[in-house]
Scaffold this active site. Sequence first.
Site, PDB file in Angstrom:
ATOM      1  N   HIS A  45      58.246  34.169  13.750  1.00 12.49           N
ATOM      2  CA  HIS A  45      57.180  35.487  15.064  1.00 12.49           C
ATOM      3  C   HIS A  45      58.159  35.832  16.242  1.00 12.49           C
ATOM      4  CE1 HIS A  45      53.391  35.914  16.749  1.00 12.49           C
ATOM      5  NE2 HIS A  45      54.106  35.928  18.084  1.00 12.49           N
ATOM      6  N   PHE A 104      51.086  37.188  29.162  1.00 11.27           N
ATOM      7  CA  PHE A 104      51.859  35.408  28.738  1.00 11.27           C
ATOM      8  C   PHE A 104      53.080  35.518  29.286  1.00 11.27           C
ATOM      9  CE2 PHE A 104      53.326  33.836  24.973  1.00 11.27           C
ATOM     10  CZ  PHE A 104      52.171  33.295  24.250  1.00 11.27           C
ATOM     11  N   THR A 129      59.844  29.551  15.293  1.00 10.43           N
ATOM     12  CA  THR A 129      59.765  30.825  14.156  1.00 10.43           C
ATOM     13  C   THR A 129      59.754  32.101  14.334  1.00 10.43           C
ATOM     14  OG1 THR A 129      57.511  31.370  14.675  1.00 10.43           O
ATOM     15  CG2 THR A 129      57.326  28.908  13.499  1.00 10.43           C
ATOM     16  N   ILE A 157      59.591  35.315  23.658  1.00  7.21           N
ATOM     17  CA  ILE A 157      60.806  34.094  24.116  1.00  7.21           C
ATOM     18  C   ILE A 157      61.053  33.806  23.100  1.00  7.21           C
ATOM     19  CG2 ILE A 157      61.580  31.472  24.908  1.00  7.21           C
ATOM     20  CD1 ILE A 157      59.830  32.109  28.142  1.00  7.21           C
ATOM     21  N   SER A 181      52.554  41.372  25.049  1.00  7.08           N
ATOM     22  CA  SER A 181      53.514  42.362  24.862  1.00  7.08           C
ATOM     23  C   SER A 181      52.823  43.222  23.222  1.00  7.08           C
ATOM     24  CB  SER A 181      54.965  41.350  24.811  1.00  7.08           C
ATOM     25  OG  SER A 181      55.550  41.332  26.107  1.00  7.08           O
ATOM     26  N   PHE A 182      52.163  42.821  22.895  1.00 13.41           N
ATOM     27  CA  PHE A 182      52.016  43.152  22.025  1.00 13.41           C
ATOM     28  C   PHE A 182      50.759  43.641  22.451  1.00 13.41           C
ATOM     29  CE2 PHE A 182      49.727  44.065  17.780  1.00 13.41           C
ATOM     30  CZ  PHE A 182      50.606  44.550  17.307  1.00 13.41           C
ATOM     31  N   GLU A 183      50.698  44.325  23.533  1.00 15.83           N
ATOM     32  CA  GLU A 183      49.545  45.039  23.730  1.00 15.83           C
ATOM     33  C   GLU A 183      49.910  45.834  25.126  1.00 15.83           C
ATOM     34  OE1 GLU A 183      49.005  42.024  23.772  1.00 15.83           O
ATOM     35  OE2 GLU A 183      47.630  42.104  21.606  1.00 15.83           O
ATOM     36  N   ARG A 188      67.124  36.223  34.101  1.00 13.41           N
ATOM     37  CA  ARG A 188      66.634  38.127  34.507  1.00 13.41           C
ATOM     38  C   ARG A 188      65.884  37.864  35.082  1.00 13.41           C
ATOM     39  NH1 ARG A 188      69.665  35.630  29.965  1.00 13.41           N
ATOM     40  NH2 ARG A 188      70.985  36.980  29.196  1.00 13.41           N
ATOM     41  N   TYR A 216      61.682  50.091  29.584  1.00 18.08           N
ATOM     42  CA  TYR A 216      61.480  49.289  28.552  1.00 18.08           C
ATOM     43  C   TYR A 216      61.998  48.167  29.850  1.00 18.08           C
ATOM     44  CZ  TYR A 216      62.467  46.065  25.030  1.00 18.08           C
ATOM     45  OH  TYR A 216      62.839  44.890  23.843  1.00 18.08           O
TER      46      TYR A 216
HETATM   47  N1  INI Z   1      53.527  37.797  24.322  1.00 17.32           N
HETATM   48  C1  INI Z   1      54.576  37.950  24.758  1.00 17.32           C
HETATM   49  O1  INI Z   1      54.731  39.010  25.436  1.00 17.32           O
HETATM   50  N2  INI Z   1      55.599  37.009  24.418  1.00 17.32           N
HETATM   51  C2  INI Z   1      55.510  35.808  24.158  1.00 17.32           C
HETATM   52  O2  INI Z   1      56.638  35.636  23.571  1.00 17.32           O
HETATM   53  C3  INI Z   1      54.364  35.875  22.725  1.00 17.32           C
HETATM   54  N3  INI Z   1      54.748  35.132  22.195  1.00 17.32           N
HETATM   55  O3  INI Z   1      55.469  33.995  22.083  1.00 17.32           O
HETATM   56  O4  INI Z   1      53.705  35.177  21.238  1.00 17.32           O
HETATM   57  C4  INI Z   1      53.503  36.895  22.688  1.00 17.32           C
HETATM   58  N4  INI Z   1      52.498  36.806  22.481  1.00 17.32           N
HETATM   59  C5  INI Z   1      51.550  37.234  22.360  1.00 17.32           C
HETATM   60  C6  INI Z   1      50.987  38.714  22.116  1.00 17.32           C
HETATM   61  O5  INI Z   1      51.854  39.344  22.785  1.00 17.32           O
HETATM   62  C7  INI Z   1      49.836  39.327  21.322  1.00 17.32           C
HETATM   63  O6  INI Z   1      49.332  39.022  22.996  1.00 17.32           O
HETATM   64  C8  INI Z   1      48.511  38.492  20.781  1.00 17.32           C
HETATM   65  O7  INI Z   1      49.829  38.188  19.725  1.00 17.32           O
HETATM   66  C9  INI Z   1      47.949  38.842  20.818  1.00 17.32           C
HETATM   67  O8  INI Z   1      47.992  40.198  20.184  1.00 17.32           O
END
Ligand code: INI
Length: 152
Positions: free
Chosen positions: A88, A22, A86, A82, A56-58, A127, A113
């Site tokens: 989020h 992402f 919302t 970014i 990033s969540f993964e 950055r 990190y």
């Molecule tokens: N993932 C990011 O790495 N950066 C972001 O800005 C972002 N936004 O804005 O949604 C983002 N979303 C995806 C998230 O990391 C997961 O891949 C997704 O929710 C599936 O678990």
Amino acid sequence: MNTVEGNLEGKGKKVALVAGRFNDFINEKLIGGARDCLIRHGVADKNILLVRVPGSFEITYAAGKAVDSGKFDSVICIGTIIRGGTGHYELLSAEVTKGIASLAARADIPVVYGIVTADTIEQAIERAGSKMGNRGWDAAMTALEMMNLTGI
Ligand code: INI
């Protein structure tokens, strides 16, 4: 007073870079900065494994797998979050940060990190190799120093 601190020697070290896809146009610059820094400090390119994940969540999950594999001297987490319109951003950036922090606290190798959190795309670009430096390079410098922190 005695002081211990790590040097920046990368020879013989093995490093996993775990990077989200992402916002990939930013992440590519961060990955490039990290790789360049590691190689310039003696890490062999073949000893750097790039692990790609959706976002990033993964990263925490994959970074945990890299830690538990026992194959690496350090794991560097790279992603870009970014702010949108919302709530989020707050939720995601807090959870990613907490996830990586708790992994770092339990890991017996340094987990670094290297997540860019920014209000705008322009701030993220700053950055990732322009006027605010390159957070990927900075994360690699931290990994190098921490991999060499001994004598405590
Ligand atoms: N993932 C990011 O790495 N950066 C972001 O800005 C972002 N936004 O804005 O949604 C983002 N979303 C995806 C998230 O990391 C997961 O891949 C997704 O929710 C599936 O678990």
